[in-house]
Design a protein around this motif. Structure first.
Motif, mmCIF file in Angstrom:
data_model
loop_
_atom_site.group_PDB
_atom_site.id
_atom_site.type_symbol
_atom_site.label_atom_id
_atom_site.label_comp_id
_atom_site.label_asym_id
_atom_site.label_seq_id
_atom_site.Cartn_x
_atom_site.Cartn_y
_atom_site.Cartn_z
ATOM 1 N N GLY A 480 12.112 -16.749 10.920
ATOM 2 C CA GLY A 480 11.064 -16.248 10.497
ATOM 3 C C GLY A 480 10.313 -15.593 9.641
ATOM 4 N N LYS A 481 11.081 -14.297 8.892
ATOM 5 C CA LYS A 481 10.929 -13.562 7.693
ATOM 6 C C LYS A 481 10.882 -14.793 6.473
ATOM 7 C CE LYS A 481 9.880 -9.945 9.695
ATOM 8 N NZ LYS A 481 8.991 -8.988 9.935
ATOM 9 N N LEU A 482 11.407 -15.788 6.267
ATOM 10 C CA LEU A 482 11.011 -17.067 5.041
ATOM 11 C C LEU A 482 9.640 -17.196 5.011
ATOM 12 C CD1 LEU A 482 14.368 -19.212 5.791
ATOM 13 C CD2 LEU A 482 14.250 -17.753 4.217
ATOM 14 N N ASP A 483 8.787 -16.986 5.974
ATOM 15 C CA ASP A 483 7.644 -17.591 5.797
ATOM 16 C C ASP A 483 6.468 -16.556 5.306
ATOM 17 O OD1 ASP A 483 7.941 -20.202 5.528
ATOM 18 O OD2 ASP A 483 8.040 -19.910 8.622
ATOM 19 N N ASP A 484 7.413 -14.791 5.214
ATOM 20 C CA ASP A 484 6.618 -13.956 5.447
ATOM 21 C C ASP A 484 5.632 -13.757 4.098
ATOM 22 O OD1 ASP A 484 6.495 -11.357 6.628
ATOM 23 O OD2 ASP A 484 6.023 -10.564 4.608
ATOM 24 N N ARG A 490 11.101 -12.621 1.815
ATOM 25 C CA ARG A 490 11.468 -13.988 2.220
ATOM 26 C C ARG A 490 13.107 -13.819 1.475
ATOM 27 N NH1 ARG A 490 6.034 -14.821 0.375
ATOM 28 N NH2 ARG A 490 6.924 -15.680 -1.433
ATOM 29 N N LEU A 491 12.600 -13.118 -0.189
ATOM 30 C CA LEU A 491 14.508 -13.251 -0.415
ATOM 31 C C LEU A 491 14.866 -12.641 0.191
ATOM 32 C CD1 LEU A 491 14.987 -13.438 -3.728
ATOM 33 C CD2 LEU A 491 13.940 -11.310 -3.656
ATOM 34 N N GLY A 510 12.726 -25.575 2.326
ATOM 35 C CA GLY A 510 11.808 -24.175 2.930
ATOM 36 C C GLY A 510 11.630 -23.381 1.238
ATOM 37 N N LEU A 511 13.277 -23.144 1.345
ATOM 38 C CA LEU A 511 13.341 -22.581 -0.087
ATOM 39 C C LEU A 511 13.023 -22.722 -1.449
ATOM 40 C CD1 LEU A 511 16.295 -20.252 1.119
ATOM 41 C CD2 LEU A 511 14.251 -19.101 0.564
ATOM 42 N N ILE A 521 14.931 -19.240 -7.462
ATOM 43 C CA ILE A 521 15.906 -18.906 -8.292
ATOM 44 C C ILE A 521 16.746 -18.026 -7.451
ATOM 45 C CG2 ILE A 521 17.243 -16.719 -9.694
ATOM 46 C CD1 ILE A 521 14.964 -16.959 -11.073
ATOM 47 N N ALA A 522 17.082 -17.503 -6.512
ATOM 48 C CA ALA A 522 17.066 -17.288 -5.072
ATOM 49 C C ALA A 522 18.067 -18.232 -3.998
ATOM 50 C CB ALA A 522 17.051 -16.626 -4.284
ATOM 51 N N GLY A 523 16.646 -19.701 -3.644
ATOM 52 C CA GLY A 523 17.117 -20.836 -3.227
ATOM 53 C C GLY A 523 18.205 -21.716 -4.120
#
Length: 996
Positions: A480-484, A490-491, A510-511, A521-523
């Motif tokens: 759920g934190k991926l949409d923060d 999110r990172l 999504g990333l 970059i992380a995605g």
């Protein structure tokens, strides 16, 4: 006025002796090295914690207070906070010489908790003692990971008495260089690996943190930094070779340091570089901040550095730390701090990570973050606390140099343990900001909630706790934190899911649609294993066109695992857009191990790329061709070299780039055809029984070389084409192309072409090429000379010729830094050493020694800085600036207050003794008979720009120049004694040395 030497060397006169012609050059040079220039100076007494705090000057807008001092803490060099928010400190009691024989080791880990939350330590608990040269640690699996000379230990309190009762060896076998440079400074990376400085050796994994044996074969690691996976204990080398300083910023970028390099970062890690074994990267790490002599610092007391010349610059940079807290303005939150214990100060730099190459800028150009007048103040490292404050460890020692770096007779005079019963830790916060009490995470939900905190330390803690837990069932809590709304949340959520091996394709899609570059970059990194999925491939291709260069770079790296036409086409388009940047090219090459030829051909068939005549575009083609040569695939080579066919109608600059790149790559070939080179390929084709498969290609190469020779000699050809042609001549016969080299080293030639010429000559390295460089010395451009000099210093045969030229006065010996003079004076070839001794027999020009003796009393005269300012205005201001006053022609003298009066006197009286190349004066004779003398500010194909006295700037067109030559002298004339009396000299020195 001052010649701004590469290395300042006090002469015998300047240090209070009479000139002694019998002194050897080494003795003269060594008088300014190894502590000899300060060993007889008195030392101050230590101060109380309160008095030492009062001696600190901190940047306006920040407050500093005492968190702990002796007897609570002694010899602190690093700090770490555990998951409960308790501070642990490494006390480096073994430094520098260890315990007395037969006695236990002296290093300890102590806990200094702030129980009542008032910002001060309340008690001291010895967590572990008797540790062997243990100087750094990090919180790890409800315990501590401790670096101890040649081991990585795991310490844990398992019974709750705040004392470590579990001590396991996780890794052993590291080879320490010395107590300043050994395995150390562990830090949890954003990618869930633990990174450490300097880990060479044959490394054996011991036990896990739970005491289980690890079945991992020994690993031989080079002299590099290292990283290990805490989940598997896999260990491997990383880029760079840090000393004592290792940090990760809010976005996961790692920075580290060495004594003279305060902020370094990794360009490309070994794991990426290994993807293309046929390419040699231009660099795997680089300086983010100014380094060496350019790394200015502003101490409030004179620096007692090992080298007199290092005063006023970083000489003991350590403890590099990125601030992770949420206090202060945006610049503070992007700051990296570096300790300088020899200078008794801490620097602050703001790092810009928006471009492909990171750049650090000083927060204050002419002042440091913290500086002290207490010469016992020895800052070693910093740490962000759970409460958002920044903490600073002060070892508080009289001496922090290691005796191995001082002459024995100097080291024997120092009390190396002075201060080992003292130590201070300071707490720093921005003025008017409020710190926040930390509540430890008691549940999984608490840990997940910390991912959304504004404090980066807390976010890293949450990620580590969740990954250490290892339960994939936690993924739903984290997802759920991926949409923060907060990008750092999110990172960390992204990398937490990666650490739990719980990322789904939907997560990755999504990333890759995130709005923040760092999250993109992380995605791209975490989604590489899914690059063959159509939706992810499509998005990665789209991101090669993103507005952010770092995102584009990450996208081309991510395409490494996909060999589709769509991926290759995207790489070609990326090369067109960003191929001018060497760092981007290195990154792209990690995805091109088997398709360099295909990308090269597509580029040169592209009507948009082919007209590009920039040198960067040629470098790109040369790099691709080099990879083709190193790989040696018969079909790929034949296809690439077919572009040299006349029917291809390829411009000469592209032909030259292909052939020269191919020639660079062939020697790296390791296949069944044996050792290869361009010359072997051509000669093989001309033999009666050729062994190599590319006969037709050899003819095309020979024709290309002939055309390049003609192109270099034709001034009407575009500069880019001539540069490309010259680079190829490094693979051609020197005698057959001699005239092209001679012509290029004339004063009318653009510096870019002269540099290409020196590079080409380095490939030949014959007595004839060395003679040509020496004979042409006065016509070689200022920006080209350092490269030419390095070529002459590379071999004994050329070195002999260089010394002969210096002996005859054809090349000024001031071109050589003192470091190089020492190497030559100690050269294993006795003939060279003897010649160097004659050449560098005195650090002071012979005709200046009597003058220096005359002015030696000026060092002891009562002086007046105000009168000295008047002397500066009369004698020096035409060419020098002090704090904005004067004309900027020679070196800016604002920083001379950091150098000794002895060295300043020497530089003033002997301006030509040691002249840094950029301050060599040049004389230009124009076709209409005018003569101009000044410093070469810049030069290109069209013009030369001279900086002259009074700050005048003269732009002279190449067509106007009949001759330009170096005078090998400073623009400042000798003979200042005619205008300045000894009393005025004393006043001038007082002005230059004044303190604000």
């Amino acid at each position: 006025m001052l010649s701004c030497p590469l290395i300042s060397v006090p002469d015998p006169v300047a240090i209070g002796q009479q000139p002694d012609q019998s002194q050897s050059a080494l003795e003269v040079i060594d008088s300014g090295r190894g502590g000899r220039h300060w060993i007889n100076e008195p030392t101050a007494a230590p101060r109380s914690p309160e008095a030492s705090l009062a001696a600190l000057e901190i940047e306006p807008g920040y407050e500093i207070s005492l968190y702990a001092a002796e007897p609570l803490v002694m010899d602190p060099v690093s700090m770490a906070f555990d998951q409960r928010g308790r501070m642990f400190v490494a006390e480096y009691g073994d430094y520098p010489i260890g315990p007395e024989p037969g006695k236990p080791f002296l290093s300890r880990i102590v806990m200094l908790p702030d129980d009542d939350g008032d910002g001060k330590a309340d008690r001291r608990v010895v967590f572990a003692e008797g540790l062997r040269f243990a100087h750094s640690m990090m919180a790890y699996k409800d315990g501590l990971l401790v670096a101890a000379q040649n081991e990585i230990l795991f310490l844990k309190d398992s019974d709750g008495d705040e004392i470590a009762d579990q001590r396991e060896v996780l890794f052993k076998g590291f080879t320490a260089a010395h107590p300043q440079m050994q395995i150390g400074n562990p830090v949890w990376g954003l990618d869930n690996w633990v990174y450490l400085n300097y880990g060479p050796g044959t490394i054996v994994a011991g036990l896990t943190a739970t005491g289980q044996a690890v079945d991992v074969a020994p690993v031989v690691l080079p002299r590099k930094d290292v990283r290990f996976d805490p989940r598997s204990l896999q260990i491997q080398a990383d880029s760079g070779m840090g000393q004592f300083g290792n940090t990760v910023d809010r976005w996961g970028n790692r920075f580290y340091c060495t004594n003279r390099n305060p902020i370094i970062t990794t360009a490309l890690p070994p794991a990426l570089l290994a993807r293309n074994p046929f390419h040699t990267a231009s660099e795997s790490f680089y300086d983010v901040a100014a380094s060496g002599g350019d790394s200015l610092v502003f101490p409030r007391v004179e620096m007692k550095s090992n080298y007199l010349s290092h005063a006023g610059t970083h000489t003991s940079a350590c403890g590099t730390t990125a601030y992770l807290g949420g206090l202060g303005e945006a610049g503070f939150q992007s700051s990296i701090f570096v300790c300088e214990p020899i200078g008794h100060l801490v620097t602050r730099s703001i790092v810009d990570t928006s471009e492909l190459r990171f750049i650090a800028s000083r927060a204050r150009p002419k002042a440091d973050f913290i500086a002290s007048t207490d010469t016992w103040f020895r800052p070693a490292s910093l740490a962000t606390g759970p409460d958002d404050a920044l903490y600073l460890a002060d070892m508080y020692r009289l001496w922090v140099e290691h005796p191995k770096f001082l002459p024995q007779e100097i080291a024997d005079q120092l009390d190396w343990r002075a201060g080992d019963d003292r130590g201070r830790i300071y707490r720093i916060v921005p003025t008017h900001d409020q710190t926040r009490a930390f509540e430890p995470a008691e549940t999984i939900e608490d840990a997940v909630a910390l991912l959304s905190d504004s404090n980066g330390w807390r976010q890293f803690l949450a990620q580590r706790l969740l990954v250490e837990n290892g339960d994939t069932g936690l993924a739903e809590h984290v997802r759920g934190k991926l949409d923060d709304d907060q990008a750092t949340t999110r990172l960390h959520a992204c990398w937490t899911l990666a650490g739990l091996n719980a990322l789904t394709q939907a997560d990755c899609i999504g990333l890759l649609a995130d709005s923040h570059p760092e999250c993109l970059i992380a995605g791209l990194k975490v989604c590489e294993s899914m690059i063959d999925e159509p939706a992810i491939l499509r998005r990665a291709v789209e991101l090669t066109r993103h507005s952010n260069p770092r995102v584009r770079c990450a996208a081309v790296i991510a395409l490494s695992g996909n060999q589709s036409d769509a991926a290759t086409h995207a790489l070609v388009q990326a090369a067109k857009r960003d191929g001018q940047q060497p760092m981007f090219v290195d990154a792209m090459m990690t995805s091109l191990s088997t398709r360099c030829g295909a990308v090269l051909e597509q580029l040169l068939h592209d009507p948009e790329f082919r007209p590009d005549d920039r040198i960067g575009a040629q470098h790109l083609i040369r790099t691709l061709a080099s990879c083709v040569g190193a790989r040696g695939d018969k079909a790929e080579v034949a296809s690439t070299l077919s572009l040299l066919n006349a029917e291809a109608a390829l411009e000469l600059r592209w032909q030259a780039a292909i052939v020269s790149g191919f020639g660079q790559g062939l020697p790296r070939y390791q296949g069944p055809l044996g050792r290869l080179s361009l010359r072997r390929l051509v000669s093989d084709a001309q033999s009666d029984s050729p062994q190599l498969p590319w006969l037709q290609s050899a003819d095309w190469i020979s024709q290309c070389m002939q055309q390049c020779s003609e192109c270099v000699l034709d001034p009407k050809q575009p500069l880019g084409q001539r540069v490309a042609a010259m680079k190829l001549l490094g693979f051609a016969d020197f005698n057959r192309n001699r005239q092209a080299f001679v012509s290029t080293l004339s004063s009318s030639t653009a510096p870019q072409l002269q540099l290409a010429c020196i590079d080409a000559l380095s490939a030949h390295a014959t007595p004839e090429t060395f003679d040509l460089i020496i004979d042409s010395w006065n016509q070689i451009g200022a920006s080209v000379r350092p490269t030419a000099l390095q070529l002459l210093l590379r071999r004994t045969s050329s070195l002999q010729k260089l010394l002969d030229a210096m002996q005859q006065g054809d090349i000024a010996h001031s071109m050589l830094s003192v470091d190089w003079r020492v190497r030559l004076l100690r050269h294993r070839d006795k003939q060279i050493a003897d010649q160097a001794a004659k050449l560098f027999g005195g650090a002071v020009s012979a005709n200046r020694q009597q003058v220096a003796a005359q002015y030696q009393p000026a060092l002891a005269l009562a002086a007046n800085a105000k009168r000295g300012q008047q002397v500066f205005g009369r004698v020096c201001a035409a060419c020098h600036v002090v704090d904005g006053d004067g004309k900027s022609v020679g070196p800016d003298l604002s920083d001379t207050r950091n150098r000794s009066s002895l060295a300043l006197l020497h530089d003033i009286l002997d301006p030509n003794g040691k002249v840094e190349p950029r301050f060599n004066s040049y004389t230009v004779l124009t076709v209409d008979g005018q003569v101009f003398t000044g410093l070469v500010e810049s030069e290109n194909e069209q013009s030369v720009v001279l900086r002259m006295s009074e700050g005048k700037r003269n732009v002279i067109g190449r067509a106007q120049i009949e001759r330009i030559h170096s005078n090998d002298l400073s623009l400042m004339p000798e003979g200042i004694e005619k205008d300045v009396t000894p009393q005025e000299m004393a006043d001038l020195l007082a002005f230059l040395k004044r303190r604000q």
